[in-house]
Every structure is written in C-alpha cells, then in structure tokens.
Design a protein around this motif. Sequence first.
Motif, short mmCIF file in Angstrom:
data_model
loop_
_atom_site.label_atom_id
_atom_site.label_comp_id
_atom_site.label_asym_id
_atom_site.label_seq_id
_atom_site.Cartn_x
_atom_site.Cartn_y
_atom_site.Cartn_z
N ALA A 62 0.85 -1.18 0.00
CA ALA A 62 0.00 0.00 0.00
C ALA A 62 0.89 1.24 0.00
O ALA A 62 1.44 1.62 1.04
CB ALA A 62 -0.92 -0.01 1.22
N GLY A 63 1.03 1.86 -1.17
CA GLY A 63 1.86 3.03 -1.31
C GLY A 63 1.05 4.31 -1.30
O GLY A 63 -0.17 4.29 -1.08
N ASN A 64 1.70 5.42 -1.58
CA ASN A 64 1.03 6.71 -1.53
C ASN A 64 0.13 6.97 -2.73
O ASN A 64 -0.74 7.85 -2.67
CB ASN A 64 2.07 7.83 -1.43
CG ASN A 64 2.77 7.83 -0.09
OD1 ASN A 64 2.12 7.87 0.95
ND2 ASN A 64 4.09 7.78 -0.11
N THR A 65 0.31 6.23 -3.80
CA THR A 65 -0.53 6.40 -4.99
C THR A 65 -1.27 5.12 -5.35
O THR A 65 -2.46 5.15 -5.65
CB THR A 65 0.34 6.84 -6.20
OG1 THR A 65 1.03 8.05 -5.86
CG2 THR A 65 -0.52 7.09 -7.42
N PHE A 66 -0.58 3.98 -5.31
CA PHE A 66 -1.16 2.70 -5.70
C PHE A 66 -1.22 1.74 -4.52
O PHE A 66 -0.38 1.80 -3.61
CB PHE A 66 -0.34 2.05 -6.81
CG PHE A 66 -0.56 2.62 -8.18
CD1 PHE A 66 -1.59 2.15 -8.98
CD2 PHE A 66 0.25 3.63 -8.67
CE1 PHE A 66 -1.80 2.66 -10.26
CE2 PHE A 66 0.05 4.16 -9.93
CZ PHE A 66 -0.98 3.67 -10.73
N ILE A 67 -2.19 0.84 -4.57
CA ILE A 67 -2.19 -0.37 -3.75
C ILE A 67 -1.95 -1.52 -4.70
O ILE A 67 -2.74 -1.77 -5.62
CB ILE A 67 -3.51 -0.58 -2.99
CG1 ILE A 67 -3.78 0.59 -2.04
CG2 ILE A 67 -3.48 -1.88 -2.22
CD1 ILE A 67 -4.67 1.63 -2.61
N LYS A 68 -0.83 -2.20 -4.51
CA LYS A 68 -0.48 -3.34 -5.36
C LYS A 68 -0.58 -4.62 -4.53
O LYS A 68 -0.28 -4.62 -3.35
CB LYS A 68 0.94 -3.19 -5.91
CG LYS A 68 1.13 -1.95 -6.77
CD LYS A 68 2.57 -1.84 -7.26
CE LYS A 68 2.77 -0.60 -8.09
NZ LYS A 68 4.17 -0.46 -8.59
N TRP A 69 -1.02 -5.68 -5.16
CA TRP A 69 -1.11 -6.94 -4.45
C TRP A 69 -0.70 -8.09 -5.36
O TRP A 69 -0.75 -7.99 -6.59
CB TRP A 69 -2.54 -7.17 -3.94
CG TRP A 69 -3.61 -7.10 -4.99
CD1 TRP A 69 -4.33 -5.99 -5.36
CD2 TRP A 69 -4.08 -8.16 -5.82
NE1 TRP A 69 -5.20 -6.30 -6.37
CE2 TRP A 69 -5.09 -7.62 -6.67
CE3 TRP A 69 -3.76 -9.51 -5.93
CZ2 TRP A 69 -5.76 -8.40 -7.60
CZ3 TRP A 69 -4.43 -10.28 -6.86
CH2 TRP A 69 -5.42 -9.72 -7.69
N ALA A 70 -0.23 -9.14 -4.75
CA ALA A 70 0.18 -10.32 -5.51
C ALA A 70 -0.05 -11.56 -4.69
O ALA A 70 0.00 -11.54 -3.45
CB ALA A 70 1.66 -10.23 -5.88
N ARG A 71 -0.32 -12.64 -5.39
CA ARG A 71 -0.42 -13.95 -4.76
C ARG A 71 0.69 -14.81 -5.35
O ARG A 71 0.68 -15.11 -6.55
CB ARG A 71 -1.78 -14.58 -5.03
CG ARG A 71 -2.01 -15.82 -4.19
CD ARG A 71 -3.47 -16.24 -4.22
NE ARG A 71 -3.74 -17.11 -3.09
CZ ARG A 71 -4.92 -17.64 -2.86
NH1 ARG A 71 -5.94 -17.36 -3.64
NH2 ARG A 71 -5.11 -18.43 -1.83
N PRO A 72 1.67 -15.18 -4.54
CA PRO A 72 2.78 -15.97 -5.07
C PRO A 72 2.39 -17.42 -5.28
O PRO A 72 1.43 -17.92 -4.69
CB PRO A 72 3.85 -15.85 -3.98
CG PRO A 72 3.06 -15.63 -2.73
CD PRO A 72 1.85 -14.85 -3.12
N ASN A 73 3.14 -18.08 -6.12
CA ASN A 73 3.00 -19.52 -6.24
C ASN A 73 3.57 -20.18 -4.99
O ASN A 73 4.44 -19.61 -4.32
CB ASN A 73 3.75 -20.02 -7.48
CG ASN A 73 3.10 -19.54 -8.76
OD1 ASN A 73 1.97 -19.89 -9.07
ND2 ASN A 73 3.81 -18.70 -9.51
#
Length: 259
Positions: free
Chosen positions: A6-17
Amino acid sequence: MLLIDAGNTFIKWARPNPDQAFSLESIAWRNFGAVRHHELAALEKAWQQIHDEMPIRRVLISNVAGQYLGNTLFEFLTALKPEPLKIEWFYSVPSLGGIKNTYLDYRKLGSDRFASMIGARALLPGKALIVVTAGTATTIDTLSPDGTFLGGMILPGLKLMAESLAQNTAQLPEIDQLNNGAASFANHTSGAILSGCLNAQAGAIERAVTAHLKQFSDVRCLLSGGAARYIAPSLSIPCRIIDNLVLIGLRTSSAEKTL
C-alpha cells in the motif's frame, strides 16, 4: 498467501506460487493487481474472486499511506468469507531477509524501503547495491555486499518535482509526454521543466552509484516504481528495472519467517 504493498498512490497486491522463486529473468506471480486509491472498491471484488478460487490463509501488508487506508484494507480482508487465517503488518526490524537495518531508529525506516532492499538482495545476493524506488517520492538506498544498509536519499518523485516547479505557471507538463522522449535542452517551458526534473532524478542516482563505487568495486543498480521507465533512459550508468521490489521483499521475508 496474499501480499499487499500500500503506497502513496497505488495499492499493489500479488499472490505468489507455493514454490515461488525469483531471479532477474523470471518474476511471475500466480495473481497480481494494482489500483489507485480512488479505485479501492475494486479490491473487494478482486480479492474475493481469488479467495473463492483458493482460500487466502495468510496476508502480509506493507502500508506507508496512513492509518485510514490501513483500516480500510483490514476491513476488506476481514469481510472475506471464509475469513483469512492471519493478517500481518510488515514493519522495519533490526534484521530480516539478509538485510541489517542500521537506521538511527530502525522503526522509522519506511516499510516499503526495507522490503525493497530485501527484494533487491534476494535477486542479487552478495552484491553492493543501489536500490531506487521512483514513485511519489524517489528513494535511493545503499547496501553493502553483506547486506548492511548504509543509508539513503529521499527526494521528490518525478511527477511531484515537475508539479511543484510548474505550480505557478500555465505550462504544467504532462509526464506522459516522456513516452516520446525528452530533449536534454528544450526550446519551450514545459519541455525544459521535464528535462530538468529528469536530469535531477538521474543525477541523484548516478551520484549515489559513484559514491558507492568509492567503497566497492562492483555496484549494481536496481530501479523500481512507476517513474522508473521514464528515468532509466536518462541514466548514463547500467541500471536494471525490476517491477514490484516491495512485493518481492515481502515474499522473501515471509518465507524466512516460515522456516
């Protein structure tokens, strides 16, 4: 597992293998997504969808965007049915993921910077590193080959720098103009602002590398963040663009904690 940056402009998320491994040539996620803050509602749907496909049992979050956003993300996650097993918040600690945190107060090193350094070291272990994140702010951090954090720089990000310089003019440049390249010496105000800001960003990175080379003979530079693709062509030094270093660092640290 779900990883959230959760950054100042974007919320990025990932699900790893389950057996996720990273290299400079291969960084692939099972699922990945990114939204701006005003698009938060899309997260609920996206996370519920992947949760339905395979239940999320653990969540690890790095949040540098404030308590309100953190509370909102927590509400979204606890609303998943069935509920996640465990929600954890990633903070800077004295040592993790091969990184020794030497910040004057280790707790005040941004969790995103700490995670990015863990991610960079996972990709290039045993190397002296300059780790650059070019987002809302541009951070430039240094690592010794043994993983000791030697300090860093923080400067306004490319977009913020341009907006600040042009705020009292009618010539506010659009960062997307950089898709067509920017002349070193422009013959109009908008282009001159863009050129000046680009060269300021590139100059700070190059000075950091030059200073680091006084101590170590082999220094690698990794560049991440939304403005990375604009800044990289202006650099006169080798620099590798790696997307989502924070998420890579979160995955690396989570694997270490599991052992």
